[in-house]
Enzyme design. Structure first.
Site, short mmCIF file in Angstrom:
data_model
loop_
_atom_site.label_atom_id
_atom_site.label_comp_id
_atom_site.label_asym_id
_atom_site.label_seq_id
_atom_site.Cartn_x
_atom_site.Cartn_y
_atom_site.Cartn_z
N PRO A 1 0.82 -1.22 0.00
CA PRO A 1 0.00 0.00 0.00
C PRO A 1 0.85 1.26 0.00
O PRO A 1 0.35 2.36 -0.23
CB PRO A 1 -0.82 -0.12 1.30
CG PRO A 1 -0.10 -1.10 2.14
CD PRO A 1 0.65 -2.01 1.23
N GLU B 1 1.53 -8.01 8.88
CA GLU B 1 1.83 -6.57 8.93
C GLU B 1 2.73 -6.12 7.79
O GLU B 1 3.09 -4.95 7.69
CB GLU B 1 2.47 -6.21 10.27
CG GLU B 1 1.46 -5.93 11.38
CD GLU B 1 0.40 -4.91 10.98
OE1 GLU B 1 0.76 -3.80 10.56
OE2 GLU B 1 -0.80 -5.24 11.08
N ARG C 1 -2.65 -7.45 -20.56
CA ARG C 1 -3.47 -6.93 -21.67
C ARG C 1 -2.63 -6.27 -22.75
O ARG C 1 -3.06 -6.15 -23.88
CB ARG C 1 -4.48 -5.90 -21.13
CG ARG C 1 -5.54 -6.52 -20.24
CD ARG C 1 -6.37 -5.45 -19.56
NE ARG C 1 -7.05 -4.60 -20.53
CZ ARG C 1 -8.16 -4.95 -21.19
NH1 ARG C 1 -8.70 -6.12 -20.97
NH2 ARG C 1 -8.70 -4.14 -22.06
N ASP D 1 -9.52 1.49 -25.03
CA ASP D 1 -10.05 1.40 -23.67
C ASP D 1 -9.90 2.72 -22.93
O ASP D 1 -9.15 3.60 -23.34
CB ASP D 1 -9.30 0.31 -22.89
CG ASP D 1 -9.93 -1.06 -23.10
OD1 ASP D 1 -11.10 -1.11 -23.49
OD2 ASP D 1 -9.23 -2.06 -22.84
C1 LIG Z 1 -2.05 -5.69 5.96
S1 LIG Z 1 -0.98 -5.34 4.63
C2 LIG Z 1 0.36 -4.54 5.45
C3 LIG Z 1 0.17 -3.07 5.56
C4 LIG Z 1 1.32 -2.36 6.26
N1 LIG Z 1 1.33 -2.69 7.65
C5 LIG Z 1 1.13 -0.85 6.11
O1 LIG Z 1 0.43 -0.26 6.92
O2 LIG Z 1 1.67 -0.27 5.12
C6 LIG Z 1 -0.35 -6.90 4.18
C7 LIG Z 1 0.13 -7.02 2.75
O3 LIG Z 1 -0.93 -6.81 1.86
C8 LIG Z 1 -0.47 -6.24 0.65
N2 LIG Z 1 -1.28 -5.02 0.39
C9 LIG Z 1 -2.19 -4.48 1.22
N3 LIG Z 1 -2.78 -3.42 0.68
C10 LIG Z 1 -2.23 -3.25 -0.56
C11 LIG Z 1 -2.42 -2.29 -1.59
N4 LIG Z 1 -3.29 -1.29 -1.50
N5 LIG Z 1 -1.69 -2.45 -2.74
C12 LIG Z 1 -0.80 -3.45 -2.85
N6 LIG Z 1 -0.57 -4.38 -1.87
C13 LIG Z 1 -1.28 -4.28 -0.74
C14 LIG Z 1 1.02 -5.98 0.83
O4 LIG Z 1 1.73 -7.02 0.17
C15 LIG Z 1 1.20 -6.05 2.34
O5 LIG Z 1 2.48 -6.51 2.70
#
Ligand SMILES: C[S@@+](CC[C@H](N)C(=O)[O-])C[C@H]1O[C@@H](n2cnc3c(N)ncnc32)[C@H](O)[C@@H]1O
Length: 240
Positions: free
Chosen positions: A98, A125, A163, A178
């Site tokens: 994220p 996490e 794609r 698209d």
């Molecule tokens: C619960 S999340 C960890 C979030 C992290 N503790 C933070 O607050 O930035 C667990 C995993 O989900 C994936 N993930 C969660 N949200 C994502 C997003 N919006 N885009 C890409 N990967 C995501 C990532 O690989 C991450 O390591």
């Protein structure tokens, strides 16, 4: 921008089964069958070294949740890393996170130029930062919200990138028309029946005049983009 003639996806994950139906369905399955794409899911847990197959541990400094260990992740990554290809720019390691760069159409198109993508899916996490420092070339987010794991984001990325590989989507023109191509959303589309719940289709689409149809579609693309996505519309205006 020239996409690679075929793409290789290697996914590091604790949940390979989450990819099963995705790679067995529709365009993805056909592209894999035709050798346009290849896919391998690597179980991170197979690289744990203790008898409990531990892949995570508590965070230094305290706090909630568990963090994926860098040593286990590094071993999993090393088992698939192609150092020579990486050196030539033919392989990129992407951590779905994220905190990464937001995935958009231009980024998807750029990633389609790289023949081999290693996609790392975090869980709990997240992952130890030292693994990111050592092995990750790019962090990519699919939106400003937090999911439980990187598996769905990896599938979103695979779909958006695939794609662009020639032959994955039937008619190449359909990709280039698209939404987001040329900076605009797509025009509204209609199919049979000609009348549905008392609603007709726009008469211009029945006329067979290709120039009129093209002009109508362009006007609709602009109207939609202006109303729905002022951010895109502003950028479009600046490009013109
Ligand atoms: C619960 S999340 C960890 C979030 C992290 N503790 C933070 O607050 O930035 C667990 C995993 O989900 C994936 N993930 C969660 N949200 C994502 C997003 N919006 N885009 C890409 N990967 C995501 C990532 O690989 C991450 O390591």
């Amino acid at each position: 921008v020239t996409p690679a003639p075929s793409l290789e996806f290697v996914v590091l994950t604790l949940f390979p089964e989450l990819f099963t139906s995705f790679v067995k369905t529709s365009l993805m399955a056909r592209a894999l069958r035709h050798g346009k794409l290849s896919f391998e899911a690597v179980q991170i847990r197979d690289f744990a070294t203790d008898k409990h197959n531990t892949v995570d541990d508590t965070p230094y400094g305290g706090g909630a949740g568990m963090v994926l260990r860098p040593d286990v992740l590094h071993s999993a990554w090393r088992s698939v890393d192609d150092a020579e290809l990486r050196g030539e720019g033919g392989q990129l390691t992407v951590y779905l996170s994220p905190q990464g760069r937001l995935l958009d159409a231009p980024l998807a198109r750029r990633l389609a130029q790289i023949p081999r993508l290693i996609l790392v899916c975090g869980h709990y996490e997240g992952v130890d930062e030292r693994f990111v420092d050592e092995c990750v070339d790019l962090e990519v987010s699919i939106g400003d919200y937090v999911l439980t794991g990187g598996e769905l984001p990896a599938q979103v990325l695979m779909d958006a990138v695939s794609r662009w590989v020639p032959g994955v989507v039937g008619k190449e023109k359909s990709v280039s028309e698209d939404s987001f191509e040329g900076g605009l959303l797509k025009y509204p589309q209609y199919t049979r029946p000609r009348e549905f719940n008392g609603l007709e289709i726009p008469p211009v689409l029945l006329g067979g005049n290709h120039a009129h149809i093209a002009a109508w579609r362009q006007a609709e693309r602009e109207k939609r983009t202006r109303l729905r996505r002022p951010d895109l519309w502003e950028r479009y205006g600046r490009r013109k």
